[in-house]
Write a protein that holds these residues in place. Structure first.
Motif, PDB file in Angstrom:
ATOM      1  N   ILE A  10     -10.675  -1.164 -20.834  1.00 34.79           N
ATOM      2  CA  ILE A  10      -9.955  -1.856 -19.763  1.00 34.79           C
ATOM      3  C   ILE A  10      -9.850  -3.320 -20.195  1.00 34.79           C
ATOM      4  CG2 ILE A  10     -10.381  -0.260 -17.877  1.00 34.79           C
ATOM      5  CD1 ILE A  10     -12.807  -2.000 -17.097  1.00 34.79           C
ATOM      6  N   TYR A  11      -8.671  -3.868 -20.065  1.00 38.41           N
ATOM      7  CA  TYR A  11      -8.386  -5.170 -20.674  1.00 38.41           C
ATOM      8  C   TYR A  11      -8.727  -6.313 -19.722  1.00 38.41           C
ATOM      9  CZ  TYR A  11      -6.132  -1.972 -23.825  1.00 38.41           C
ATOM     10  OH  TYR A  11      -5.909  -0.929 -24.690  1.00 38.41           O
ATOM     11  N   TYR A  12      -9.264  -7.373 -20.310  1.00 40.52           N
ATOM     12  CA  TYR A  12      -9.604  -8.558 -19.512  1.00 40.52           C
ATOM     13  C   TYR A  12      -8.343  -9.196 -18.953  1.00 40.52           C
ATOM     14  CZ  TYR A  12     -14.384  -8.905 -21.365  1.00 40.52           C
ATOM     15  OH  TYR A  12     -15.688  -8.692 -21.683  1.00 40.52           O
ATOM     16  N   HIS A  18      -0.959  -8.439 -25.402  1.00 44.69           N
ATOM     17  CA  HIS A  18      -0.349  -8.718 -26.699  1.00 44.69           C
ATOM     18  C   HIS A  18      -0.365  -7.435 -27.528  1.00 44.69           C
ATOM     19  CE1 HIS A  18      -4.336  -8.836 -28.490  1.00 44.69           C
ATOM     20  NE2 HIS A  18      -4.698  -9.865 -27.750  1.00 44.69           N
ATOM     21  N   GLY A  20      -2.095  -6.397 -29.896  1.00 40.55           N
ATOM     22  CA  GLY A  20      -3.410  -5.798 -30.165  1.00 40.55           C
ATOM     23  C   GLY A  20      -3.784  -4.831 -29.040  1.00 40.55           C
ATOM     24  N   HIS A  21      -3.611  -5.275 -27.793  1.00 38.05           N
ATOM     25  CA  HIS A  21      -3.867  -4.365 -26.664  1.00 38.05           C
ATOM     26  C   HIS A  21      -2.909  -3.175 -26.729  1.00 38.05           C
ATOM     27  CE1 HIS A  21      -4.662  -8.510 -24.722  1.00 38.05           C
ATOM     28  NE2 HIS A  21      -5.851  -7.979 -24.961  1.00 38.05           N
ATOM     29  N   THR A  24      -3.906  -0.223 -29.189  1.00 39.74           N
ATOM     30  CA  THR A  24      -4.846   0.768 -28.655  1.00 39.74           C
ATOM     31  C   THR A  24      -4.169   1.668 -27.626  1.00 39.74           C
ATOM     32  OG1 THR A  24      -6.489  -1.000 -28.729  1.00 39.74           O
ATOM     33  CG2 THR A  24      -7.153   1.033 -27.663  1.00 39.74           C
ATOM     34  N   ASP A  49     -10.121  -5.172 -16.586  1.00 38.32           N
ATOM     35  CA  ASP A  49     -11.500  -5.610 -16.417  1.00 38.32           C
ATOM     36  C   ASP A  49     -11.406  -6.988 -15.774  1.00 38.32           C
ATOM     37  OD1 ASP A  49     -14.169  -6.140 -16.745  1.00 38.32           O
ATOM     38  OD2 ASP A  49     -14.205  -5.865 -18.927  1.00 38.32           O
ATOM     39  N   TRP A 225     -20.138  -6.572 -18.522  1.00 43.82           N
ATOM     40  CA  TRP A 225     -20.079  -5.373 -19.374  1.00 43.82           C
ATOM     41  C   TRP A 225     -20.666  -4.136 -18.696  1.00 43.82           C
ATOM     42  CZ3 TRP A 225     -17.351  -3.470 -23.064  1.00 43.82           C
ATOM     43  CH2 TRP A 225     -16.616  -4.354 -23.865  1.00 43.82           C
ATOM     44  N   TYR A 232     -15.233   4.149 -16.545  1.00 43.37           N
ATOM     45  CA  TYR A 232     -14.919   5.503 -17.024  1.00 43.37           C
ATOM     46  C   TYR A 232     -15.504   6.553 -16.077  1.00 43.37           C
ATOM     47  CZ  TYR A 232     -14.185   2.837 -21.393  1.00 43.37           C
ATOM     48  OH  TYR A 232     -13.771   1.942 -22.337  1.00 43.37           O
ATOM     49  N   GLY A 257     -11.413  -0.686 -29.833  1.00 45.70           N
ATOM     50  CA  GLY A 257     -11.356  -1.514 -31.032  1.00 45.70           C
ATOM     51  C   GLY A 257     -12.771  -1.846 -31.493  1.00 45.70           C
ATOM     52  N   ASP A 259     -14.277  -4.510 -32.024  1.00 50.52           N
ATOM     53  CA  ASP A 259     -14.946  -5.645 -31.400  1.00 50.52           C
ATOM     54  C   ASP A 259     -15.882  -5.227 -30.269  1.00 50.52           C
ATOM     55  OD1 ASP A 259     -12.586  -4.800 -30.164  1.00 50.52           O
ATOM     56  OD2 ASP A 259     -12.222  -6.719 -29.192  1.00 50.52           O
ATOM     57  N   ILE A 260     -15.678  -4.020 -29.736  1.00 53.02           N
ATOM     58  CA  ILE A 260     -16.506  -3.621 -28.603  1.00 53.02           C
ATOM     59  C   ILE A 260     -17.339  -2.371 -28.933  1.00 53.02           C
ATOM     60  CG2 ILE A 260     -15.072  -4.801 -26.904  1.00 53.02           C
ATOM     61  CD1 ILE A 260     -13.642  -2.260 -26.282  1.00 53.02           C
ATOM     62  N   HIS A 286     -11.093   1.798 -33.793  1.00 53.12           N
ATOM     63  CA  HIS A 286     -10.123   1.293 -34.770  1.00 53.12           C
ATOM     64  C   HIS A 286     -10.430  -0.151 -35.150  1.00 53.12           C
ATOM     65  CE1 HIS A 286      -7.937  -1.229 -31.919  1.00 53.12           C
ATOM     66  NE2 HIS A 286      -7.910  -0.223 -31.060  1.00 53.12           N
ATOM     67  N   LEU A 289      -5.901  -5.528 -35.550  1.00 52.30           N
ATOM     68  CA  LEU A 289      -4.537  -5.781 -35.980  1.00 52.30           C
ATOM     69  C   LEU A 289      -4.497  -7.283 -36.238  1.00 52.30           C
ATOM     70  CD1 LEU A 289      -1.770  -4.479 -36.164  1.00 52.30           C
ATOM     71  CD2 LEU A 289      -1.455  -5.028 -33.756  1.00 52.30           C
TER      72      LEU A 289
HETATM   73  N1  MSP Z   1     -12.751  -5.895 -21.161  1.00 52.11           N
HETATM   74  C1  MSP Z   1     -13.314  -5.565 -22.418  1.00 52.11           C
HETATM   75  C2  MSP Z   1     -13.362  -4.073 -22.619  1.00 52.11           C
HETATM   76  C3  MSP Z   1     -14.118  -3.315 -21.591  1.00 52.11           C
HETATM   77  S1  MSP Z   1     -14.043  -1.596 -21.852  1.00 52.11           S
HETATM   78  C4  MSP Z   1     -15.169  -0.957 -20.813  1.00 52.11           C
HETATM   79  C5  MSP Z   1     -12.452  -6.171 -23.519  1.00 52.11           C
HETATM   80  N2  MSP Z   1     -11.206  -6.444 -23.186  1.00 52.11           N
HETATM   81  S2  MSP Z   1     -10.099  -7.086 -24.147  1.00 52.11           S
HETATM   82  O1  MSP Z   1      -8.977  -7.416 -23.324  1.00 52.11           O
HETATM   83  O2  MSP Z   1     -10.656  -8.120 -24.926  1.00 52.11           O
HETATM   84  O3  MSP Z   1      -9.579  -5.898 -25.024  1.00 52.11           O
HETATM   85  C6  MSP Z   1     -10.306  -5.380 -26.029  1.00 52.11           C
HETATM   86  C7  MSP Z   1      -9.541  -4.273 -26.720  1.00 52.11           C
HETATM   87  O4  MSP Z   1      -8.169  -4.624 -26.933  1.00 52.11           O
HETATM   88  C8  MSP Z   1     -10.073  -4.039 -28.109  1.00 52.11           C
HETATM   89  O5  MSP Z   1     -11.198  -3.215 -28.141  1.00 52.11           O
HETATM   90  C9  MSP Z   1      -8.906  -3.392 -28.761  1.00 52.11           C
HETATM   91  O6  MSP Z   1      -8.826  -2.059 -28.355  1.00 52.11           O
HETATM   92  C10 MSP Z   1      -7.740  -4.179 -28.189  1.00 52.11           C
HETATM   93  N3  MSP Z   1      -7.449  -5.351 -29.015  1.00 52.11           N
HETATM   94  C11 MSP Z   1      -7.446  -6.653 -28.624  1.00 52.11           C
HETATM   95  N4  MSP Z   1      -7.094  -7.421 -29.691  1.00 52.11           N
HETATM   96  C12 MSP Z   1      -6.878  -6.640 -30.748  1.00 52.11           C
HETATM   97  C13 MSP Z   1      -6.434  -6.828 -32.058  1.00 52.11           C
HETATM   98  N5  MSP Z   1      -6.155  -8.014 -32.534  1.00 52.11           N
HETATM   99  N6  MSP Z   1      -6.287  -5.731 -32.818  1.00 52.11           N
HETATM  100  C14 MSP Z   1      -6.494  -4.470 -32.369  1.00 52.11           C
HETATM  101  N7  MSP Z   1      -6.919  -4.272 -31.149  1.00 52.11           N
HETATM  102  C15 MSP Z   1      -7.181  -5.320 -30.330  1.00 52.11           C
HETATM  103  O7  MSP Z   1     -12.951  -6.339 -24.604  1.00 52.11           O
END
Ligand code: MSP
Length: 502
Positions: A10-12, A18, A20-21, A24, A49, A225, A232, A257, A259-260, A286, A289
């Motif tokens: 879930i995206y912040y 962008h 990258g999001h 996925t 998120d 977190w 889920y 991704g 990073d997490i 993964h 990007l």
């Molecule tokens: N909110 C947390 C995730 C919580 S999940 C229970 C978070 N959010 S985020 O907005 O930062 O998004 C993270 C996810 O976005 C990464 O794990 C990835 O799937 C995707 N990406 C964000 N930037 C990215 C790139 N530059 N490249 C590929 N994927 C990227 O972390």
């Protein structure tokens, strides 16, 4: 019937969507669509998120309340996913009451089980990561290794999740479930973190109120977190519908991704164990990007919005590029030139030209009515092989390989047409056979490529005279050679994918 509960992170909402999001999300969408084609019951979840210091500060900077900020940004994600044809079944927002109740129920259980305790914590905190660091992990001892920004020293009385107690159980779980995390390089990375030894993790904050209240001590909110991962469980009814939860949970597949990885592959399985739940069966991880060799981020000002590329390449051009050209697993560098070249070779030429060519020759040699394929066509074996490869690849989240296999049928078909030159031949059974084979390939590819480029495949389906949608077809029957019935009007039209120049 098979089932799949497929999730994206879930995206912040401190940031707008962008590519990258989108990477996925499009990957997960295509995988979900493949499983639906295979007749499985799929529940595909994405969302936002919305709690935590990072979001509260972004809202403050934007001059609005945290909730208003979350509402506005969640809407941006929903718009982006609509633009990209994302077929999610549920969009969860962590500020929804259903989620807050689930977080409280889940963590109350972990507390009652004795895995959460009060303690004091002093540490170096990166607000952008929403995570504490040890000094040795920092750049120059003071900057976050991911964001390059200085960390802050925080002292808090916090509740702690006793993660350290789960080391052995996690190692046993990994040992007994070799497919838990893939690809293997990422599994090894997770195992490395666990083997190094695990510290307890601070699970609550008193420094912000923007979060879910800790039910047994209302001065605290849960650290974002712990709140986020539980999304889920919320979406499939952890606290509201135990039967539903029981049916979906054993089919869970998280796509994330790298990073997490630590949160999903170490914290989350331990949290599940703490409430007496088996960890989710699969997590696919993964790489990044990159743009110009660097991770995209707000601070580096190198973000690309999906809409900019959709303007140039269309939705399916966008989806195809990221699925085909950025193999799942390693890091991949985005390049506009690379995108043009893949678009022209695979979409404009191999697929688009085949359709135009077949439509033109069918109009000239067959009165516009598509003939049937030959049952003994050499392309039948090529197709059968490609279908098997594509199925296996989609199932292990390797869209790039699945699409390469699918396009191998198109390459062979174009070569067969070049060799037979039906445009030069007199109308008759030979010409009908060659064109019938090509139409059958177009039907088949409309089904196989549908998860990646659904809009174009629907148009392709219509142009070769079929009704309904390739998305309504079911594998494996739809992939058997000979499904094109013949006798249908083949509709000429504009190029499916007009060629691009740089
Ligand atoms: N909110 C947390 C995730 C919580 S999940 C229970 C978070 N959010 S985020 O907005 O930062 O998004 C993270 C996810 O976005 C990464 O794990 C990835 O799937 C995707 N990406 C964000 N930037 C990215 C790139 N530059 N490249 C590929 N994927 C990227 O972390």
């Amino acid at each position: 019937m098979g089932r799949l509960f497929l999730t994206t992170p879930i995206y912040y909402v401190n940031d707008v969507p962008h590519i990258g999001h989108a990477y996925t999300t499009v990957t997960a969408d295509a995988v979900a669509r493949w499983h639906r084609l295979a007749g499985e019951s799929v529940f595909f979840l994405t969302g936002t998120d919305e709690h935590g210091v990072k979001v509260a500060r972004a809202a403050e900077a934007a001059g609005r309340s945290s909730q208003d900020h979350a509402d506005a940004t969640a809407a941006r994600f929903q718009e982006a996913w609509k633009l990209l044809d994302i077929s999610y079944d549920d969009f969860i927002r962590t500020t929804e009451p259903r989620h807050q109740l689930t977080v409280q129920a889940f963590l109350q259980k972990a507390y009652d089980n004795g895995h959460i305790e009060l303690d004091t914590y002093e540490g170096l905190y990166c607000v952008a990561c929403e995570a504490y660091y040890v000094e040795s992990d920092l750049d120059d001892g003071l900057r976050c290794p991911i964001h390059g920004t200085p960390v802050e020293r925080l002292v808090e009385e916090n509740y702690f999740f006793r993660l350290s107690r789960f080391q052995d159980r996690l190692l046993e779980w990994y040992e007994a479930h070799p497919d838990f995390v893939s690809p293997p390089s990422k599994r090894n990375e997770a195992l490395g973190i666990i083997r190094q030894g695990l510290d307890d993790v601070s699970l609550s904050r008193t420094s912000t109120t923007w979060g879910v209240t800790v039910p047994w001590d209302e001065k605290h909110v849960f650290y974002v977190w712990f709140d986020a991962l539980i999304n889920y469980a919320t979406a499939i009814g952890y606290s509201s519908d135990p039967d539903r939860f029981g049916a979906w949970w054993p089919t869970t597949h998280h796509i994330i991704g790298k990073d997490i990885l630590r949160f999903h592959c170490v914290y989350w399985p331990a949290m599940c164990m703490a409430v007496g739940l088996d960890p989710p069966p699969h997590i696919s991880v993964h790489g990044f990007l990159l743009v110009g060799g660097e991770k995209m981020s707000k601070t580096r000002l190198n973000q690309i919005a999906p809409a900019d590329l959709v303007n140039d390449f269309g939705v399916d051009g966008f989806r195809y590029h990221f699925l085909r050209d950025v193999p799942f697993g390693p890091d991949g560098d985005f390049s506009y030139e690379g995108m043009i070249s893949r678009y022209n070779s695979d979409l404009a030429n191999n697929l688009g030209n085949l359709l135009s060519r077949v439509a033109t020759v069918v109009a000239r040699k067959c009165g516009g009515v598509g003939p049937r394929a030959r049952p003994d066509s050499p392309l039948a074996a090529v197709a059968a092989q490609a279908v098997a490869t594509a199925d296996a690849a989609w199932r292990r989240v390797a869209p790039s390989e699945a699409l390469d296999a699918t396009w191998s049928i198109l390459r062979e078909t174009n070569a067969a047409l070049e060799a037979a030159e039906p445009w030069r031949a007199e109308p008759g059974p030979e010409v009908d056979g060659v064109l019938g084979d090509a139409l059958e390939v177009l039907r088949l590819v409309a089904v196989l490529a549908y998860p990646a480029i659904p809009g174009a495949c629907e148009e392709l389906w219509r142009r070769i005279g079929l009704s309904g949608s390739p998305g309504d077809e079911r594998l494996p029957a739809a992939a058997e050679w000979g499904g094109y019935p013949g006798g249908l009007e083949v509709v000429p039209g504009d190029p499916l994918f007009p060629r691009k120049t740089a």
